[in-house]
Enzyme design. Structure first.
Site, PDB file in Angstrom:
ATOM      1  N   HIS A  32       9.055  12.249  47.105  1.00  0.00           N
ATOM      2  CA  HIS A  32       9.053  13.132  48.270  1.00  0.00           C
ATOM      3  C   HIS A  32      10.447  13.148  48.904  1.00  0.00           C
ATOM      4  O   HIS A  32      11.398  12.563  48.356  1.00  0.00           O
ATOM      5  CB  HIS A  32       7.956  12.741  49.265  1.00  0.00           C
ATOM      6  CG  HIS A  32       8.077  11.334  49.815  1.00  0.00           C
ATOM      7  ND1 HIS A  32       9.220  10.851  50.396  1.00  0.00           N
ATOM      8  CD2 HIS A  32       7.187  10.321  49.861  1.00  0.00           C
ATOM      9  CE1 HIS A  32       9.036   9.618  50.793  1.00  0.00           C
ATOM     10  NE2 HIS A  32       7.808   9.259  50.469  1.00  0.00           N
TER      11      HIS A  32
ATOM     12  N   LYS B 116       0.515  11.173  53.618  1.00  0.00           N
ATOM     13  CA  LYS B 116      -0.450  11.992  52.887  1.00  0.00           C
ATOM     14  C   LYS B 116      -1.626  12.359  53.781  1.00  0.00           C
ATOM     15  O   LYS B 116      -2.131  13.477  53.729  1.00  0.00           O
ATOM     16  CB  LYS B 116      -0.977  11.205  51.692  1.00  0.00           C
ATOM     17  CG  LYS B 116      -0.254  11.521  50.421  1.00  0.00           C
ATOM     18  CD  LYS B 116      -1.018  10.910  49.281  1.00  0.00           C
ATOM     19  CE  LYS B 116      -0.683  11.600  47.991  1.00  0.00           C
ATOM     20  NZ  LYS B 116      -1.280  10.929  46.839  1.00  0.00           N
TER      21      LYS B 116
HETATM   22  N1  MSP Z   1      10.148  -0.314  44.600  1.00  0.00           N
HETATM   23  C1  MSP Z   1      10.686  -0.608  45.871  1.00  0.00           C
HETATM   24  C2  MSP Z   1      12.194  -0.749  45.801  1.00  0.00           C
HETATM   25  C3  MSP Z   1      12.682  -1.763  44.821  1.00  0.00           C
HETATM   26  S1  MSP Z   1      14.421  -1.779  44.752  1.00  0.00           S
HETATM   27  C4  MSP Z   1      14.789  -3.109  43.875  1.00  0.00           C
HETATM   28  C5  MSP Z   1      10.335   0.519  46.845  1.00  0.00           C
HETATM   29  N2  MSP Z   1      10.029   1.697  46.301  1.00  0.00           N
HETATM   30  S2  MSP Z   1       9.575   3.019  47.101  1.00  0.00           S
HETATM   31  O1  MSP Z   1       9.091   3.937  46.114  1.00  0.00           O
HETATM   32  O2  MSP Z   1       8.674   2.676  48.154  1.00  0.00           O
HETATM   33  O3  MSP Z   1      10.870   3.633  47.684  1.00  0.00           O
HETATM   34  C6  MSP Z   1      11.400   3.206  48.895  1.00  0.00           C
HETATM   35  C7  MSP Z   1      12.661   3.996  49.185  1.00  0.00           C
HETATM   36  O4  MSP Z   1      12.381   5.401  49.292  1.00  0.00           O
HETATM   37  C8  MSP Z   1      13.278   3.652  50.523  1.00  0.00           C
HETATM   38  O5  MSP Z   1      14.053   2.499  50.456  1.00  0.00           O
HETATM   39  C9  MSP Z   1      14.093   4.886  50.789  1.00  0.00           C
HETATM   40  O6  MSP Z   1      15.214   4.852  49.965  1.00  0.00           O
HETATM   41  C10 MSP Z   1      13.162   5.986  50.310  1.00  0.00           C
HETATM   42  N3  MSP Z   1      12.260   6.452  51.384  1.00  0.00           N
HETATM   43  C11 MSP Z   1      10.899   6.485  51.322  1.00  0.00           C
HETATM   44  N4  MSP Z   1      10.439   7.086  52.453  1.00  0.00           N
HETATM   45  C12 MSP Z   1      11.458   7.414  53.264  1.00  0.00           C
HETATM   46  C13 MSP Z   1      11.591   8.191  54.447  1.00  0.00           C
HETATM   47  N5  MSP Z   1      10.568   8.644  55.128  1.00  0.00           N
HETATM   48  N6  MSP Z   1      12.859   8.470  54.856  1.00  0.00           N
HETATM   49  C14 MSP Z   1      13.960   8.108  54.146  1.00  0.00           C
HETATM   50  N7  MSP Z   1      13.863   7.412  53.029  1.00  0.00           N
HETATM   51  C15 MSP Z   1      12.665   6.785  52.700  1.00  0.00           C
HETATM   52  O7  MSP Z   1      10.391   0.277  48.025  1.00  0.00           O
END
Ligand code: MSP
Length: 620
Positions: free
Chosen positions: A18, A298
């Site tokens: 997303h 969601k």
């Molecule tokens: N798998 C772990 C990360 C492991 S790194 C060794 C994880 N994955 S995640 O799919 O949840 O992705 C998290 C990342 O997505 C956040 O750190 C950020 O980069 C991005 N974002 C997810 N939602 C977000 C927002 N609403 N706004 C900005 N970025 C965010 O955590």
């Protein structure tokens, strides 16, 4: 010249990407394109985080293997990045065999240095975060991040002696202020480490979707140790890639969202210290996007799909907006209105119109070729390019775009002031030649952010140059026909787009099919009292219950609640039972009814009564 290595977090393969995921990835793409355009050896890595309980459970709920589940979403991520013009050099999946081997290798190195020991673990775990919590950190019984109940974990576990790295970590933050950015995050991290730093449980024994601990097959390596290692393991893949971790001149930047700073700025450097491996240069935590003021979720139905937006407004316009709207590091709000406003004002009016009016005049005044012989705007190009570069070096892409737009406005003002329409032919050539040269510079400066539109600017200018830092030149242009770079979005189109992007919200009740009262009356719901409960062999989720339903007698019911309730907790509990459900045999055990419970995929809580009522009482 130093090397530049930039990474995104590796994303969970739990769903399609997303806005949030797209944001981090586009930021890294822009920064890596900038370093490439400077001619520096550059590497940009992204990938997927595929192991752990979260993915194992999701796969189970969807009746597929974790591998099949991971494959589907790993592909969705790659397809999205291709569509968003993300030019990553490598894509790592934690299920790649070479990564798994490196994780074990790092474990061995940590173990060799005496940083790992075996002990009993008892505590709380949030599967959504894949993180352990102490009682103090919880909000009641719930995870402080997800607000969902945590699970009790009691098992033997390998521990990492995190507490022993306290002083070295503090020294790292103090000696290298660039290690954690922005500053507010560094203070946060420092305070955490300066407080009570506990050893960390780094293995689990109750599931097997992960990398086994070397020579200890019962234990699976903690998913965050596995995941963090990706940044290093991907550099083991070739001699060229190795340079990006092993050479002292490598600048290694981990770009992440602020919610995972502790893993990256505390655990990861400590793991690397224990393994005696070089540390990254910078962990940069950016802020979070909300959507029209609300958390993206969601359930609220407001999750922004980057592909859908890009299809409607153009990939580069979408990239421009997210990079420009919020200074990297701050939280931001995504508004569809703001996207269109910036599009019309900055992309269509400022930049698009500069190129369009310039090429329009070239054609109107019938120039086949135009030589740039002036220097009036030369200093502007030099200065704004330098300020752009300074901002990019400081990991401030929004600021860099601001500087570029100063140059755009400067060129537009120059045209207004010089008024080529009032000049003779020589005057027109002098003015247009200079502005064409500024447009050429702009096609380079905008290329990290908007690679495709930048190439289109080049095409219209009659050029085909690889992106580089601009240098003023006296050259002759033979431009092509003008085509609007960013066609204006008029009010009708705007209304259309907004309706398409933000459909009227329905309440969940409106989305569900309705039932009539007569249909509801067919359900025979009754108060039941649990008399006995036991596990169903070879079925992790199931319990066999004997339920007293008063005059109706006793029932045997199989319930999928074993991961939330222990059998002994249930005896004596009052529950609500659907008594006239068709009997079924589940895993060889007869089930004559169903008890009601809350939770979508996983059971969160059993139904009950707020006052006592005798077993068998009708519920309606
Ligand atoms: N798998 C772990 C990360 C492991 S790194 C060794 C994880 N994955 S995640 O799919 O949840 O992705 C998290 C990342 O997505 C956040 O750190 C950020 O980069 C991005 N974002 C997810 N939602 C977000 C927002 N609403 N706004 C900005 N970025 C965010 O955590």
């Amino acid at each position: 010249m130093s090397r530049f290595y930039i990474t995104t977090p590796i994303y969970y393969v739990s769903d399609v990407p997303h806005l949030g995921h797209a944001y981090t990835t586009i930021v890294c793409d822009a920064l890596s394109r900038y370093h490439r355009m400077r001619g520096e050896p550059t590497r940009f890595l992204t990938g997927t985080d595929e192991h752990g309980q979260k993915i194992a459970r999701l796969a189970e709920a969807h009746h597929v293997t974790p591998r099949a589940y991971a494959d589907k979403f790993a592909e969705a991520y790659q397809a999205t990045w291709r569509a968003l013009e993300v030019a990553n050099d490598d894509f790592i999946r934690t299920t790649d065999p070479d990564h798994e081997a490196t994780v074990q290798e790092v474990w061995r190195r940590m173990n060799k240095s005496g940083a790992i020991y075996l002990a009993d673990y008892e505590g709380w775990y949030c599967v959504a975060c894949e993180q352990f919590y102490t009682e103090k950190e919880l909000k009641g019984n719930d995870c402080p991040v997800h607000g969902r109940p945590v699970e009790k974990v009691k098992e033997q576990s390998f521990y990492f002696k995190l507490s022993q790295y306290r002083d070295r970590l503090l020294e790292l933050y103090d000696k290298h202020p660039e290690f954690v950015q922005p500053d507010t995050r560094r203070n946060e991290v420092r305070a955490f480490v300066a407080g009570e730093l506990r050893d960390l449980s780094i293995s689990r024994t109750t599931f097997n979707w992960g990398v086994p601990v070397p020579d200890q097959d019962k234990h699976i390596i903690y998913v965050w140790l596995d995941a963090l290692t990706n940044y290093y393991s991907a550099t083991r893949r070739s001699d060229e890639a190795k340079q990006f971790w092993d050479q002292p001149d490598a600048r290694i930047v981990h770009m992440i969202g602020k919610e995972i700073i502790r893993f990256h700025a505390v655990y990861w450097p400590a793991f690397l210290m224990a393994a005696d491996l070089p540390l990254p240069t910078t962990v940069f935590a950016h802020g979070w996007w909300t959507v029209d003021g609300e958390k993206m979720s969601k359930t609220l139905g407001n999750v922004v799909d980057p592909l859908k937006l890009s299809q409607d407004i153009g990939v580069d316009a979408f990239r421009y907006f997210v990079l420009r709207e919020v200074p990297l590091g701050s939280d931001g709000d995504f508004s569809h209105e703001a996207l269109i406003t910036r599009y019309n004002a900055e992309l269509c009016n400022d930049l698009g119109n500069l190129l369009n009016r310039t090429l329009g005049m070239v054609s109107k005044y019938q120039f086949n070729a135009i030589a740039n012989s002036g220097k009036a705007l030369c200093n502007d190009v030099t200065n704004y390019s330098a300020r752009f570069a300074e901002a990019m070096e400081a990991l401030a892409p929004s600021k860099a775009l601001e500087e570029i737009w100063r140059l755009v406005r400067r060129a537009n003002e120059f045209i207004d002031k010089e008024a080529p329409w009032k000049q003779d032919r020589a005057g027109q050539e002098r003015i247009l030649g200079e502005v064409l040269e500024v447009c050429r510079a702009l096609s380079h400066l905008t290329s990290p952010f908007m690679p495709e539109r930048a190439a289109e600017m080049q095409r219209q200018l009659g050029l085909d140059e690889p992106p580089a830092m601009p240098a003023w030149s006296a050259r002759t242009f033979t431009p092509a026909q003008a085509v609007p770079l960013f066609p204006r979005i008029d009010d009708d189109r705007k209304a259309q787009l907004l309706a398409h992007w933000t459909p009227k919200k329905e309440t969940p009740a409106q989305r569900e099919p309705r039932v009539t009262y007569a249909e509801f009356q067919k359900l025979d719901l009754r108060v039941g009292r649990v008399l006995a409960a036991e596990a169903v062999p070879k079925a992790k989720k199931l319990l066999k219950l004997t339920v007293d339903v008063g005059a109706t007698g006793q029932r045997q019911v199989v319930a999928g609640i074993a991961e939330t309730y222990r059998p002994e907790e249930l005896v004596g509990k009052r529950v609500i039972l659907l008594a006239n459900l068709e009997p079924a045999t589940i895993r060889g055990v007869l089930s004559e009814g169903m008890i009601l419970a809350a939770g979508d995929d996983d059971v969160v809580a059993l139904s009950g009564l707020d006052r006592d009522a005798p077993p068998g009482t009708k519920v309606r």
